[in-house]
Design a protein around this motif. Structure first.
Motif, PDB file in Angstrom:
ATOM      1  N   THR A   1      44.596 -33.587   9.410  1.00 57.61           N
ATOM      2  CA  THR A   1      45.741 -34.182   8.733  1.00 57.61           C
ATOM      3  C   THR A   1      46.965 -34.145   9.638  1.00 57.61           C
ATOM      4  OG1 THR A   1      44.848 -33.357   6.651  1.00 57.61           O
ATOM      5  CG2 THR A   1      47.122 -34.083   6.627  1.00 57.61           C
ATOM      6  N   LEU A   2      47.132 -33.016  10.313  1.00 56.17           N
ATOM      7  CA  LEU A   2      48.284 -32.879  11.189  1.00 56.17           C
ATOM      8  C   LEU A   2      48.158 -33.782  12.404  1.00 56.17           C
ATOM      9  CD1 LEU A   2      48.636 -28.997  10.999  1.00 56.17           C
ATOM     10  CD2 LEU A   2      50.217 -30.676  10.042  1.00 56.17           C
TER      11      LEU A   2
ATOM     12  N   SER B   1      48.848 -37.539  11.946  1.00 56.38           N
ATOM     13  CA  SER B   1      50.244 -37.937  11.837  1.00 56.38           C
ATOM     14  C   SER B   1      50.986 -37.704  13.152  1.00 56.38           C
ATOM     15  CB  SER B   1      50.918 -37.147  10.717  1.00 56.38           C
ATOM     16  OG  SER B   1      50.937 -35.776  11.060  1.00 56.38           O
TER      17      SER B   1
ATOM     18  N   ALA C   1      51.728 -34.958  14.403  1.00 59.14           N
ATOM     19  CA  ALA C   1      52.592 -33.778  14.361  1.00 59.14           C
ATOM     20  C   ALA C   1      51.993 -32.661  15.185  1.00 59.14           C
ATOM     21  CB  ALA C   1      52.739 -33.318  12.916  1.00 59.14           C
TER      22      ALA C   1
ATOM     23  N   ASP D   1      55.160 -28.008  13.576  1.00 57.69           N
ATOM     24  CA  ASP D   1      56.123 -28.979  13.075  1.00 57.69           C
ATOM     25  C   ASP D   1      56.642 -28.470  11.737  1.00 57.69           C
ATOM     26  OD1 ASP D   1      56.756 -32.251  12.942  1.00 57.69           O
ATOM     27  OD2 ASP D   1      56.558 -31.234  11.022  1.00 57.69           O
TER      28      ASP D   1
ATOM     29  N   THR E   1      58.088 -29.787   9.126  1.00 58.05           N
ATOM     30  CA  THR E   1      57.709 -30.540   7.928  1.00 58.05           C
ATOM     31  C   THR E   1      56.278 -30.240   7.513  1.00 58.05           C
ATOM     32  OG1 THR E   1      59.097 -32.327   8.777  1.00 58.05           O
ATOM     33  CG2 THR E   1      57.697 -32.821   6.897  1.00 58.05           C
ATOM     34  N   LYS E   2      55.421 -30.181   8.460  1.00 60.21           N
ATOM     35  CA  LYS E   2      54.018 -29.956   8.118  1.00 60.21           C
ATOM     36  C   LYS E   2      53.786 -28.547   7.584  1.00 60.21           C
ATOM     37  CE  LYS E   2      53.185 -34.050   8.906  1.00 60.21           C
ATOM     38  NZ  LYS E   2      52.965 -34.931   7.749  1.00 60.21           N
TER      39      LYS E   2
ATOM     40  N   ASP F   1      54.804 -28.688   4.110  1.00 62.05           N
ATOM     41  CA  ASP F   1      53.782 -29.331   3.268  1.00 62.05           C
ATOM     42  C   ASP F   1      52.661 -28.346   2.928  1.00 62.05           C
ATOM     43  OD1 ASP F   1      55.162 -31.672   3.333  1.00 62.05           O
ATOM     44  OD2 ASP F   1      53.812 -32.709   4.716  1.00 62.05           O
TER      45      ASP F   1
ATOM     46  N   SER G   1      53.065 -20.311   9.021  1.00 60.34           N
ATOM     47  CA  SER G   1      53.552 -20.603   7.660  1.00 60.34           C
ATOM     48  C   SER G   1      53.804 -19.346   6.832  1.00 60.34           C
ATOM     49  CB  SER G   1      52.544 -21.503   6.938  1.00 60.34           C
ATOM     50  OG  SER G   1      51.371 -20.769   6.609  1.00 60.34           O
TER      51      SER G   1
ATOM     52  N   TRP H   1      47.381 -33.872  -1.864  1.00 65.56           N
ATOM     53  CA  TRP H   1      46.960 -33.231  -0.603  1.00 65.56           C
ATOM     54  C   TRP H   1      45.478 -33.488  -0.351  1.00 65.56           C
ATOM     55  CZ3 TRP H   1      49.049 -29.786   3.187  1.00 65.56           C
ATOM     56  CH2 TRP H   1      48.107 -29.073   3.932  1.00 65.56           C
TER      57      TRP H   1
END
Lengths: 157, 157
Positions: free
Chosen positions: A12-13, A16, A18, A23, A25-26, A29, A85, B43
């Motif tokens: 997914t990252l 995009s 990213a 990143d 934003t990620k 998310d 994260s 997601w």
């Protein structure tokens, strides 16, 4: 720490463009996702806890529906714990996931598995028997695996 | 509007002694729950959309896992739309659920069902065939049912 990033999240990252878990934003998310999955889980576990405690009348159909959902949801939150994260990782986003989670990743994964196993048993107990005593026992066992992980890796404030 | 309140939610509210969908905190919980369920859904739908668009390499195993989760999650958000929880209902909580949702409840429920049906077909298509064309078609059909509802009942800002 490599196992913190599932292939799905990595894909997914990457798709995009990213940076992988670097990143802002990620990371946001991923944190939002895991918090959402856990909120959805807690809402659905709520009536089971209430029935077990006697705060809500026992309803076999409701219990079976909730247990099925808890089992389904039990596997979902973990991919949101991507690298960078946790608390104090410098992302500036509010999260209760303590930094030491990263230092004890194998134990964190073990605790996820314990929960998933108890949630699976919960769905089995509830769907196989209209047995309140069995439900009560398995709700407690499942709840204990939530607490085991929260006590260790979730901030209290 | 009676059908807006599921028995489960009603029980949850009653067990805590809160007024039924008139207690600010409980409305907040319901809003937070539905938003969480929809975030969890989005997601998990994300990689399917990305594969369908060619933004992510097709992976049959990943697609099957995501489609299963989307099907499981598809039924969950709706009980969070309790009475008094739409925009302009005076609760002061941020929500994109337009007030007119309440005036068109049958249509809102029809749109939920359309989505659930397409999500079920999605999980079937993905688990039965390692067929990218079929996946692509069914991802589009599912996505359309999301859009149908969002266009009508979700605020753009």
């Amino acid at each position: 720490m490599k196992t913190m990033i599932s292939l799905a999240v990595a894909s997914t990252l990457l798709m995009s463009g990213a940076a992988l878990a670097q990143d802002g934003t990620k990371v946001e998310d991923a944190i939002k996702y895991r918090q959402s999955a856990l909120t959805t889980l807690a809402w659905n576990f709520g009536p089971l806890g209430a029935m077990a405690k006697g705060d809500m009348d026992y309803d076999a159909e409701e219990a079976a529906m909730r247990a099925k959902r808890v089992q389904e949801l039990a596997v979902m939150p973990w991919e949101g714990f991507i690298e960078g994260s946790l608390r104090n990782d410098g992302h500036g986003i509010e999260t209760a996931a303590l930094a030491k989670t990263g230092d004890n990743w194998d134990d964190f994964e073990k605790k996820q598995q314990d929960f998933e196993e108890e949630a699976t048993k919960l769905a089995e107990v509830v769907s196989n028997d209209d047995d309140f005593a069995a439900l009560r026992k398995q709700v407690a066992a499942t709840s204990k695996t939530c607490k085991n992980c929260h006590d260790e890796y979730r901030a209290e404030n």
